[in-house]
Design a protein around this motif. Structure first.
Motif, PDB file in Angstrom:
ATOM      1  N   GLY A 203      -5.503 -41.267   3.369  1.00 10.73           N
ATOM      2  CA  GLY A 203      -4.528 -40.274   3.781  1.00 10.73           C
ATOM      3  C   GLY A 203      -3.425 -40.097   2.750  1.00 10.73           C
ATOM      4  N   ILE A 204      -2.620 -39.070   2.962  1.00 14.74           N
ATOM      5  CA  ILE A 204      -1.512 -38.755   2.051  1.00 14.74           C
ATOM      6  C   ILE A 204      -0.219 -38.719   2.851  1.00 14.74           C
ATOM      7  N   ASP A 205       0.800 -39.349   2.322  1.00 11.46           N
ATOM      8  CA  ASP A 205       2.127 -39.293   2.934  1.00 11.46           C
ATOM      9  C   ASP A 205       2.718 -37.915   2.637  1.00 11.46           C
ATOM     10  N   ILE A 206       2.486 -36.979   3.559  1.00  7.75           N
ATOM     11  CA  ILE A 206       2.899 -35.597   3.317  1.00  7.75           C
ATOM     12  C   ILE A 206       4.417 -35.410   3.393  1.00  7.75           C
ATOM     13  N   ASN A 207       5.142 -36.435   3.849  1.00  7.83           N
ATOM     14  CA  ASN A 207       6.602 -36.359   3.898  1.00  7.83           C
ATOM     15  C   ASN A 207       7.268 -37.094   2.734  1.00  7.83           C
ATOM     16  N   HIS A 208       6.477 -37.583   1.795  1.00  9.51           N
ATOM     17  CA  HIS A 208       7.034 -38.258   0.630  1.00  9.51           C
ATOM     18  C   HIS A 208       7.907 -37.274  -0.148  1.00  9.51           C
ATOM     19  N   GLN A 209       9.074 -37.726  -0.598  1.00 12.32           N
ATOM     20  CA  GLN A 209      10.031 -36.822  -1.239  1.00 12.32           C
ATOM     21  C   GLN A 209       9.490 -36.191  -2.520  1.00 12.32           C
ATOM     22  N   ASP A 210       8.503 -36.845  -3.156  1.00 11.65           N
ATOM     23  CA  ASP A 210       7.955 -36.296  -4.388  1.00 11.65           C
ATOM     24  C   ASP A 210       6.696 -35.480  -4.145  1.00 11.65           C
ATOM     25  N   LEU A 211       6.264 -35.395  -2.856  1.00 12.09           N
ATOM     26  CA  LEU A 211       5.042 -34.668  -2.532  1.00 12.09           C
ATOM     27  C   LEU A 211       5.262 -33.493  -1.577  1.00 12.09           C
ATOM     28  N   GLN A 212       6.337 -33.545  -0.804  1.00 12.96           N
ATOM     29  CA  GLN A 212       6.549 -32.559   0.262  1.00 12.96           C
ATOM     30  C   GLN A 212       6.354 -31.118  -0.197  1.00 12.96           C
ATOM     31  N   SER A 213       6.924 -30.766  -1.331  1.00 12.56           N
ATOM     32  CA  SER A 213       6.893 -29.366  -1.778  1.00 12.56           C
ATOM     33  C   SER A 213       5.524 -28.939  -2.275  1.00 12.56           C
ATOM     34  N   ASN A 214       4.627 -29.901  -2.471  1.00 14.37           N
ATOM     35  CA  ASN A 214       3.305 -29.567  -3.001  1.00 14.37           C
ATOM     36  C   ASN A 214       2.169 -29.900  -2.031  1.00 14.37           C
ATOM     37  N   ILE A 215       2.475 -29.893  -0.740  1.00 12.48           N
ATOM     38  CA  ILE A 215       1.460 -30.132   0.287  1.00 12.48           C
ATOM     39  C   ILE A 215       0.998 -28.791   0.859  1.00 12.48           C
ATOM     40  N   TRP A 216      -0.302 -28.623   0.920  1.00 16.49           N
ATOM     41  CA  TRP A 216      -0.870 -27.379   1.449  1.00 16.49           C
ATOM     42  C   TRP A 216      -0.600 -27.249   2.937  1.00 16.49           C
ATOM     43  N   THR A 217      -0.314 -26.027   3.394  1.00 15.51           N
ATOM     44  CA  THR A 217      -0.111 -25.741   4.814  1.00 15.51           C
ATOM     45  C   THR A 217      -1.070 -24.628   5.225  1.00 15.51           C
ATOM     46  N   ASN A 218      -1.797 -24.871   6.304  1.00 11.38           N
ATOM     47  CA  ASN A 218      -2.758 -23.900   6.815  1.00 11.38           C
ATOM     48  C   ASN A 218      -2.012 -22.794   7.556  1.00 11.38           C
ATOM     49  N   ALA A 219      -1.928 -21.635   6.923  1.00  8.24           N
ATOM     50  CA  ALA A 219      -1.182 -20.527   7.523  1.00  8.24           C
ATOM     51  C   ALA A 219      -1.863 -19.983   8.778  1.00  8.24           C
ATOM     52  N   GLY A 220      -3.136 -20.310   8.968  1.00 15.82           N
ATOM     53  CA  GLY A 220      -3.852 -19.789  10.135  1.00 15.82           C
ATOM     54  C   GLY A 220      -3.797 -20.701  11.337  1.00 15.82           C
ATOM     55  N   GLU A 221      -3.044 -21.775  11.247  1.00 15.27           N
ATOM     56  CA  GLU A 221      -2.976 -22.750  12.342  1.00 15.27           C
ATOM     57  C   GLU A 221      -1.549 -22.895  12.840  1.00 15.27           C
ATOM     58  N   ILE A 222      -1.383 -22.980  14.157  1.00 16.32           N
ATOM     59  CA  ILE A 222      -0.074 -23.232  14.771  1.00 16.32           C
ATOM     60  C   ILE A 222      -0.016 -24.711  15.125  1.00 16.32           C
ATOM     61  N   ALA A 223       0.960 -25.400  14.553  1.00 13.11           N
ATOM     62  CA  ALA A 223       1.028 -26.853  14.710  1.00 13.11           C
ATOM     63  C   ALA A 223       1.313 -27.256  16.157  1.00 13.11           C
ATOM     64  N   GLY A 224       0.558 -28.232  16.647  1.00 18.22           N
ATOM     65  CA  GLY A 224       0.852 -28.865  17.918  1.00 18.22           C
ATOM     66  C   GLY A 224       0.494 -28.103  19.165  1.00 18.22           C
ATOM     67  N   ASN A 225      -0.210 -26.984  19.067  1.00 14.29           N
ATOM     68  CA  ASN A 225      -0.507 -26.234  20.292  1.00 14.29           C
ATOM     69  C   ASN A 225      -1.864 -26.621  20.888  1.00 14.29           C
ATOM     70  N   GLY A 226      -2.571 -27.544  20.251  1.00  7.76           N
ATOM     71  CA  GLY A 226      -3.838 -28.007  20.786  1.00  7.76           C
ATOM     72  C   GLY A 226      -4.952 -26.989  20.737  1.00  7.76           C
TER      73      GLY A 226
END
Length: 307
Positions: A203-226
């Protein structure tokens, strides 16, 4: 009293010694003359290069090979007085092939450190012809385009000096230059957020201060809605997918963990090499200062015993 046999033995070769000395002196003189002639010939060739006596076609090809500011020419006159005279009197240049080229010669800020150096301004389309015309003038020492210079891309990340694989200064042994020439590559590109990189690892620590800005985000997904909003078969895969646990949590480490044995340390380390934010004054530099790292179709979580 006659000289002894011993004395005669030493006296007879005297003329020969004088002759040998004369020959040696002549040889040294010839060598000195030859060296002087060669030196003068090289100096003349060097002056010819400076004065622009290469062919116009060669000069044009050299000018186009490197980026420069269209319409701007750095021209050095033969002395400050010649530069002042050109500023006051020269309003056009006579092109080698005929016709006049309007020009404005001025003393730009910073050029005063070189005697006779001026900035000639012409229309962008006339840059090459104006170069040829200036080089043909007897009062001009040299003329060249105002080339564009870029500073080397060296990141300010505090741990960058230790990253010998990017630039090897023998800081940990090994030969200088035994690296991937990262700085030369960064002068061309530092990456792009439109490029998505998948990391097949832990896994990747996506909240790491040196990684946060370069983590991919799925624009087609709504987080946490199941719900599998993008219909790809993975629910809430906002930053990727954990194929080991079959869920959307791409990092299972905790703040209390540290070191190489920490959960998902290896995947985070690999992600840092690929795409830690560069030149942000934090941690390390990476190959791609800007990139989008997808953390789970990749990275896939694995255990060493099952890898």
């Amino acid at each position: 009293m006659f000289p002894s046999r011993r004395m005669r033995t030493f006296q007879r070769p005297a003329p020969l010694r004088r002759s040998s000395r004369a020959v040696l002196i002549m040889c040294l003189a010839l060598v000195a003359v030859a060296a002087f002639v060669l030196t003068q010939r090289e100096a003349a060739a060097s002056r010819a290069r400076v004065q622009g006596t290469t062919t116009p076609a060669t000069q044009s090809a050299q000018s186009k090979a490197r980026p420069f500011v269209p319409g701007e020419i750095l021209v050095r006159f033969r002395g400050e007085s010649a530069g002042l005279a050109a500023e006051a009197a020269v309003a056009s240049l006579t092109a080698v092939e005929g016709g006049e080229i309007p020009v404005r010669i001025e003393r730009a800020r910073g050029l005063e450190i070189v005697r006779g150096l001026r900035l000639a301004r012409v229309s962008a389309a006339e840059t090459e012809r104006a170069l040829t015309a200036l080089r043909a003038r007897p009062d001009v020492l040299y003329a060249e385009p105002n080339y564009v210079r870029h500073k080397l891309s060296v990141p300010n990340d505090p741990q960058y000096p230790q990253q010998w694989a990017f630039k090897n200064n023998t800081q940990f042994g090994g030969g200088p230059g035994a690296d991937i020439d990262a700085e030369q590559a960064w002068d061309i590109t530092k990456g792009d957020h439109s490029v998505v990189v998948g990391v097949v690892d832990e896994g990747i620590d996506i909240n790491h201060q040196d990684l946060q800005s370069n983590i991919w985000t799925n624009a087609g997904e709504i987080a946490g809605n199941g719900i599998d909003d993008d219909g790809n078969g993975y629910v809430d895969d906002v930053h990727g997918w954990d194929f080991f646990h079959n869920d959307a949590s791409v990092y299972d480490g905790t703040p209390s963990e540290s070191g190489i044995e920490a959960t998902d340390a290896h995947g985070t380390h690999v992600a840092g090499i690929i795409g830690a934010a560069g030149n942000n004054g934090v941690g390390i530099a990476s190959i791609n200062w800007q990139v989008a790292q997808r953390a789970a179709t990749c990275p896939c979580r694995y255990q060493p015993s099952r890898a």
